[in-house]
Design a protein around this motif. Structure first.
Motif, short mmCIF file in Angstrom:
data_model
loop_
_atom_site.label_atom_id
_atom_site.label_comp_id
_atom_site.label_asym_id
_atom_site.label_seq_id
_atom_site.Cartn_x
_atom_site.Cartn_y
_atom_site.Cartn_z
N HIS A 137 0.82 -1.23 0.00
CA HIS A 137 0.00 0.00 0.00
C HIS A 137 0.85 1.27 0.00
CE1 HIS A 137 -4.12 -1.37 0.02
NE2 HIS A 137 -3.82 -2.29 0.92
N GLU A 138 2.15 1.13 -0.22
CA GLU A 138 2.97 2.33 -0.44
C GLU A 138 2.65 2.89 -1.83
OE1 GLU A 138 4.56 3.62 1.89
OE2 GLU A 138 5.07 2.02 3.32
N ARG A 139 2.96 4.18 -2.03
CA ARG A 139 2.61 4.84 -3.29
C ARG A 139 3.84 5.49 -3.91
NH1 ARG A 139 -3.14 7.59 -3.32
NH2 ARG A 139 -1.93 9.04 -4.57
N TRP A 140 3.79 5.64 -5.21
CA TRP A 140 4.89 6.26 -5.95
C TRP A 140 5.13 7.70 -5.50
CZ3 TRP A 140 8.58 4.24 -8.82
CH2 TRP A 140 9.29 5.04 -9.72
N ASP A 141 4.04 8.39 -5.11
CA ASP A 141 4.16 9.79 -4.69
C ASP A 141 4.47 9.95 -3.20
OD1 ASP A 141 1.78 9.08 -3.51
OD2 ASP A 141 0.53 10.50 -4.63
N GLY A 142 4.68 8.84 -2.50
CA GLY A 142 5.03 8.90 -1.09
C GLY A 142 3.85 9.08 -0.15
N GLN A 143 2.63 9.02 -0.66
CA GLN A 143 1.44 9.25 0.16
C GLN A 143 0.80 7.95 0.66
OE1 GLN A 143 0.54 12.48 1.01
NE2 GLN A 143 2.53 12.79 0.03
N GLY A 144 1.51 6.84 0.51
CA GLY A 144 0.95 5.57 0.94
C GLY A 144 1.25 5.25 2.39
N TYR A 145 1.03 4.01 2.77
CA TYR A 145 1.25 3.59 4.16
C TYR A 145 1.79 2.16 4.15
CZ TYR A 145 -3.35 1.25 3.64
OH TYR A 145 -4.40 0.49 3.22
N PRO A 146 2.44 1.70 5.20
CA PRO A 146 2.55 2.33 6.52
C PRO A 146 3.74 3.27 6.68
CG PRO A 146 3.43 0.11 6.61
CD PRO A 146 2.90 0.29 5.21
N ARG A 147 4.71 3.30 5.75
CA ARG A 147 5.94 4.05 5.97
C ARG A 147 6.07 5.31 5.13
NH1 ARG A 147 10.73 0.11 5.04
NH2 ARG A 147 11.89 1.95 5.75
N GLY A 148 5.17 5.51 4.19
CA GLY A 148 5.27 6.68 3.31
C GLY A 148 6.46 6.62 2.39
N LEU A 149 6.78 5.42 1.89
CA LEU A 149 7.92 5.28 0.98
C LEU A 149 7.64 6.01 -0.32
CD1 LEU A 149 8.75 1.47 1.51
CD2 LEU A 149 9.74 3.47 2.66
N HIS A 150 8.70 6.51 -0.95
CA HIS A 150 8.57 7.32 -2.17
C HIS A 150 9.29 6.64 -3.32
CE1 HIS A 150 9.19 10.66 -4.98
NE2 HIS A 150 8.15 11.24 -4.41
N GLY A 151 8.63 6.58 -4.49
CA GLY A 151 9.28 6.08 -5.70
C GLY A 151 9.84 4.69 -5.53
#
Length: 375
Positions: free
Chosen positions: A287-301
């Motif tokens: 559930h992480e997102r390319w734009d960093g708006q996902g969860y649980p860690r807010g990973l980017h790209g």
């Protein structure tokens, strides 16, 4: 009302058939090892379900007051833990697939072979006992999501008791190797015990991920990890007491509604099994997102592992298109429009382009994937 049976209890079967001959034949065959109730139409069947504890239903597809498949959908919605076997003289491959898709555990044509009938009924009853055990264990064993030591002990107990209810399965090794997937029947049953539609969803997501793996020329090791991680991506939802896939809708933000903690819970749950590290990464990061708006860690790209990025696309696409009771699915074209919305930047653009190609090419196969194997 509870429908659970202890392994030593004689199962209770409801025969729903408007013809006297087949009803009597089923009573003769099943009576020696089952407690039998009968209903000649859907109305009487629903009245009995409200007052009796039923383990298994044999259902005719053609009833005088409503279609059998329509009744099946209502039964599985209201009594999801009751197993249903369709026994009909009006069957076809299409209706069989429809029945399995809506939750039937098996399908048999009249006139039935007595040996085939008893085998199917006994296998279904054995399966229900396994699933009922897992439902109790998941409800009463928070240690599965606890510390590593607690989880290891909880899994040992779970495996021992589960495989004692599975006469055709050898007990799994305490820790499976990457090529030793003897735990797969147990993991599959855990998903089904939570919600059969969750199992179907997991199977379809694994299918999409496998197609992506072939297109990306991943190594055999990564292919296996991707297929398993995709299948187990939502296993963290098994700790929700009353989870229903039909309630797990997708918000305008393109995120499922329920349990944002499930990636962490799932990764923690499977850690004692020492599966390939990539499997845990997929579960934790899908559930992480390319734009960093996902969860649980807010990973980017590319901070999100490649395999998790693949599963993230596949699981959202299936949530949007899943044709399950109580949900209004989008068409493939509508779902593609939503996940490719340029304002979202939710997914890796290059992977997304490839995923859309894969989905379009596999559209003809998608309907047959809505039902996972019942046994």
């Amino acid at each position: 009302m509870t429908t659970s049976s202890q392994p030593s209890a004689q199962p209770t079967v409801l025969i729903i058939d408007d013809e006297v001959g087949p009803r009597d034949a089923l009573k003769v065959v099943l009576g020696p090892f089952c407690t039998i109730h009968c209903a000649e139409n859907a109305r009487i069947a629903l009245e009995l379900l409200r007052t009796k504890s039923i383990d298994l239903i044999t259902l005719d597809q053609k009833l005088p007051d409503r279609p059998g498949l329509e009744l099946l959908q209502e039964i599985k919605l209201e009594y999801p833990h009751i197993e249903v076997v369709i026994i009909t003289g009006y069957g076809s491959l299409k209706s069989a697939m429809e029945g399995i898709r809506h939750g039937a555990a098996g399908y048999l044509l009249k006139p039935f072979n007595t040996h085939e009938l008893t085998t199917l009924i006994q296998q279904t009853i054995e399966k229900k006992r396994r699933l009922d055990f897992l439902r109790r264990y998941l409800r009463n064993s928070p240690e599965l999501w606890g510390s590593p030591e607690q989880g290891t002990q909880a899994w040992k107990i779970l495996q021992t008791e589960y495989f004692s209810l599975s006469p055709n399965n050898e007990p799994a090794a305490a820790i499976p190797s990457q090529d030793d997937m003897t735990l797969l029947p147990l993991l599959s049953d855990i998903l089904e015990a939570t919600d059969r539609q969750l199992l179907n969803h997991s199977s379809r997501v694994s299918f999409y991920a496998t197609l992506m793996a072939a297109r990306l020329n991943l190594s055999l090791t990564d292919q296996k990890a991707l297929a398993l991680g995709a299948f187990l991506h939502d296993i963290g939802k098994t700790n929700l007491p009353h989870y229903r896939f039909s309630d797990d809708q997708v918000l305008p933000s393109r995120e499922p509604v329920l349990c944002r903690e499930h990636p962490v819970n799932g990764a923690r749950m499977i850690a004692p099994l020492e599966l390939p590290a990539e499997v845990g990464q997929i579960i934790a990061a899908h559930h992480e997102r390319w734009d960093g708006q996902g969860y649980p860690r807010g990973l980017h790209g590319t901070e999100t592992p490649l395999l998790a990025r693949i599963v993230g696309m596949a699981q959202l696409f299936d949530h949007l298109t899943a044709d399950t009771p109580g949900r209004s699915p989008l068409s493939v074209e509508q779902a593609i429009q939503q996940i490719t919305n340029p304002s979202l930047m939710q997914f890796d653009p290059q992977l997304l382009e490839l995923f859309i190609d894969v989905v379009k090419e596999s559209t003809a196969s998608i309907p047959t994937l809505s039902a996972a194997p019942a046994a």
